[in-house]
Design a protein around this motif. Structure first.
Motif, mmCIF file in Angstrom:
data_model
loop_
_atom_site.group_PDB
_atom_site.id
_atom_site.type_symbol
_atom_site.label_atom_id
_atom_site.label_comp_id
_atom_site.label_asym_id
_atom_site.label_seq_id
_atom_site.Cartn_x
_atom_site.Cartn_y
_atom_site.Cartn_z
ATOM 1 N N MET A 152 0.829 -1.218 0.000
ATOM 2 C CA MET A 152 0.000 0.000 0.000
ATOM 3 C C MET A 152 0.862 1.266 0.000
ATOM 4 O O MET A 152 0.545 2.257 -0.647
ATOM 5 N N GLU A 153 1.979 1.216 0.724
ATOM 6 C CA GLU A 153 2.817 2.405 0.835
ATOM 7 C C GLU A 153 3.321 2.874 -0.522
ATOM 8 O O GLU A 153 3.395 4.077 -0.798
ATOM 9 N N GLN A 154 3.657 1.919 -1.408
ATOM 10 C CA GLN A 154 4.179 2.311 -2.712
ATOM 11 C C GLN A 154 3.117 3.008 -3.550
ATOM 12 O O GLN A 154 3.413 3.923 -4.329
ATOM 13 N N PHE A 155 1.851 2.619 -3.396
ATOM 14 C CA PHE A 155 0.762 3.265 -4.123
ATOM 15 C C PHE A 155 0.540 4.695 -3.624
ATOM 16 O O PHE A 155 0.162 5.582 -4.383
ATOM 17 N N LEU A 156 0.760 4.885 -2.323
ATOM 18 C CA LEU A 156 0.514 6.196 -1.721
ATOM 19 C C LEU A 156 1.711 7.135 -1.822
ATOM 20 O O LEU A 156 1.616 8.299 -1.450
ATOM 21 N N ARG A 157 2.831 6.634 -2.323
ATOM 22 C CA ARG A 157 4.052 7.432 -2.376
ATOM 23 C C ARG A 157 3.881 8.749 -3.144
ATOM 24 O O ARG A 157 4.341 9.798 -2.673
ATOM 25 N N PRO A 158 3.215 8.750 -4.311
ATOM 26 C CA PRO A 158 3.046 10.034 -5.017
ATOM 27 C C PRO A 158 2.259 11.061 -4.205
ATOM 28 O O PRO A 158 2.551 12.259 -4.259
ATOM 29 N N ILE A 159 1.258 10.590 -3.446
ATOM 30 C CA ILE A 159 0.473 11.508 -2.622
ATOM 31 C C ILE A 159 1.334 12.047 -1.488
ATOM 32 O O ILE A 159 1.315 13.246 -1.187
ATOM 33 N N GLN A 211 4.550 12.345 -1.524
ATOM 34 C CA GLN A 211 5.549 13.240 -2.107
ATOM 35 C C GLN A 211 4.978 14.636 -2.315
ATOM 36 O O GLN A 211 5.660 15.648 -2.104
ATOM 37 N N GLU A 212 3.727 14.685 -2.719
ATOM 38 C CA GLU A 212 3.075 15.981 -2.927
ATOM 39 C C GLU A 212 3.084 16.815 -1.649
ATOM 40 O O GLU A 212 3.309 18.029 -1.678
ATOM 41 N N TRP A 213 2.860 16.137 -0.512
ATOM 42 C CA TRP A 213 2.782 16.875 0.758
ATOM 43 C C TRP A 213 4.159 17.102 1.378
ATOM 44 O O TRP A 213 4.368 18.107 2.060
ATOM 45 N N THR A 214 5.098 16.222 1.150
ATOM 46 C CA THR A 214 6.440 16.451 1.700
ATOM 47 C C THR A 214 7.129 17.625 1.007
ATOM 48 O O THR A 214 8.010 18.269 1.600
#
Length: 293
Positions: A1-8, A10-13
């Motif tokens: 799941m973490e890999q799927f959420l990585r782009p989201i 990244q947007e916030w980091t």
């Protein structure tokens, strides 16, 4: 799941107002923590940002929820205990991003549970407890058994949460597993109310008697925060002054009934103040001191 959420993530980091990001994954036996979602992302931003932003995402058969919360709203959640899942998220979430050790420091503060913060949380839970208990008792006297039952179950939940806080811990979603280790008497009352084969009116009658004693035993701990605030100035307070005080505002609609309960227990005294109406006086309140009656 973490890999799927990585782009989201990244947007916030990449945003300068982001303090930290936590990921909470669904546990097989504990789906309530994530509201049945496979994962929850909690993004904490600074207080200048919007209080709360919520989004839902899908990845094939899996789904995720994103909560973006500013630090002021998060602190409000932690004080009020609503949503209750917030404590679990902060304590148990996997740290994805932590700018300047913000999340680490937040967890340290929560683990230490400063006395003043603990007293305020006890006061808020005590006020809710009094509200539910008195409403449950009135409904019992009116022979509205099921409505009384509903209020008394909620009263026991607030009593359980108050007990956990007294032990210096934050109430979790699974508060009854916490209470079972701390106060067997309260846990047994809850078991008897929801699981006994006695007729409901009999169960409620016994619970009301036992609860009255337990609530009486909690008056000192539940009222200390309110009394400390009222001692900040000389003289008596109107109920409007109390409700507007930033430390007492979280008590909300339960403040008035708690104040009157404490007057009955002689923790507070009600004094009269003049009004423009003939024969009408305004009630003001002051800490009475002495032993709880």
């Amino acid at each position: 799941m973490e890999q799927f959420l990585r782009p989201i993530c990244q947007e916030w980091t990449n945003r300068s107002d982001t303090h930290g990001i936590l990921m909470i994954e669904k546990a097989v036996c504990h789906t309530a923590v994530t509201d049945t979602f496979d994962a929850v992302l909690l993004v904490i931003v600074d207080s200048q940002s919007e209080p709360v932003c919520l989004k839902h995402y899908s990845f094939g058969a899996e789904k995720a929820a994103l909560y973006v919360v500013n630090e002021q709203k998060l602190n409000e959640w932690l004080v009020l205990g609503a949503p209750r899942k917030a404590i679990d998220w902060v304590f148990n979430g996997k740290v994805i991003f932590d700018r300047n050790d913000y999340i680490w420091q937040l967890r340290q503060r929560l683990e230490q549970f400063p006395p003043r913060e603990r007293q305020r949380k006890m006061g808020i839970e005590f006020a809710k407890l009094i509200r539910r208990y008195i409403d449950g008792k009135e409904l019992f006297m009116a022979r509205h058994w099921l409505d009384s039952y509903n209020h008394m179950v909620q009263a026991l939940h607030h009593l359980a949460r108050l007990t956990v806080i007294e032990y210096g811990l934050y109430p979790e979603v699974t508060v009854w597993s916490q209470v079972k280790k701390m106060n067997g008497q309260i846990y047994k009352l809850y078991e008897e109310l929801v699981g006994s084969e006695e007729p409901l009116p009999k169960r409620l009658e016994l619970l009301l008697l036992a609860s009255e004693f337990l609530i009486h035993s909690s008056v000192a701990a539940g009222s200390i925060h309110l009394c400390e605030v009222l001692k900040e100035k000389e003289g008596a307070w109107s109920i409007a002054e109390m409700a507007c005080h930033p430390q007492l505002a979280p008590y909300s609609v339960d403040l008035a009934i708690m104040v009157e309960y404490l007057v009955e227990r002689k923790v507070l005294a009600a004094v009269k103040g003049p009004t423009r109406g003939s024969g009408i006086t305004e009630r003001y309140y002051i800490v009475q001191g002495g032993e709880v009656q």
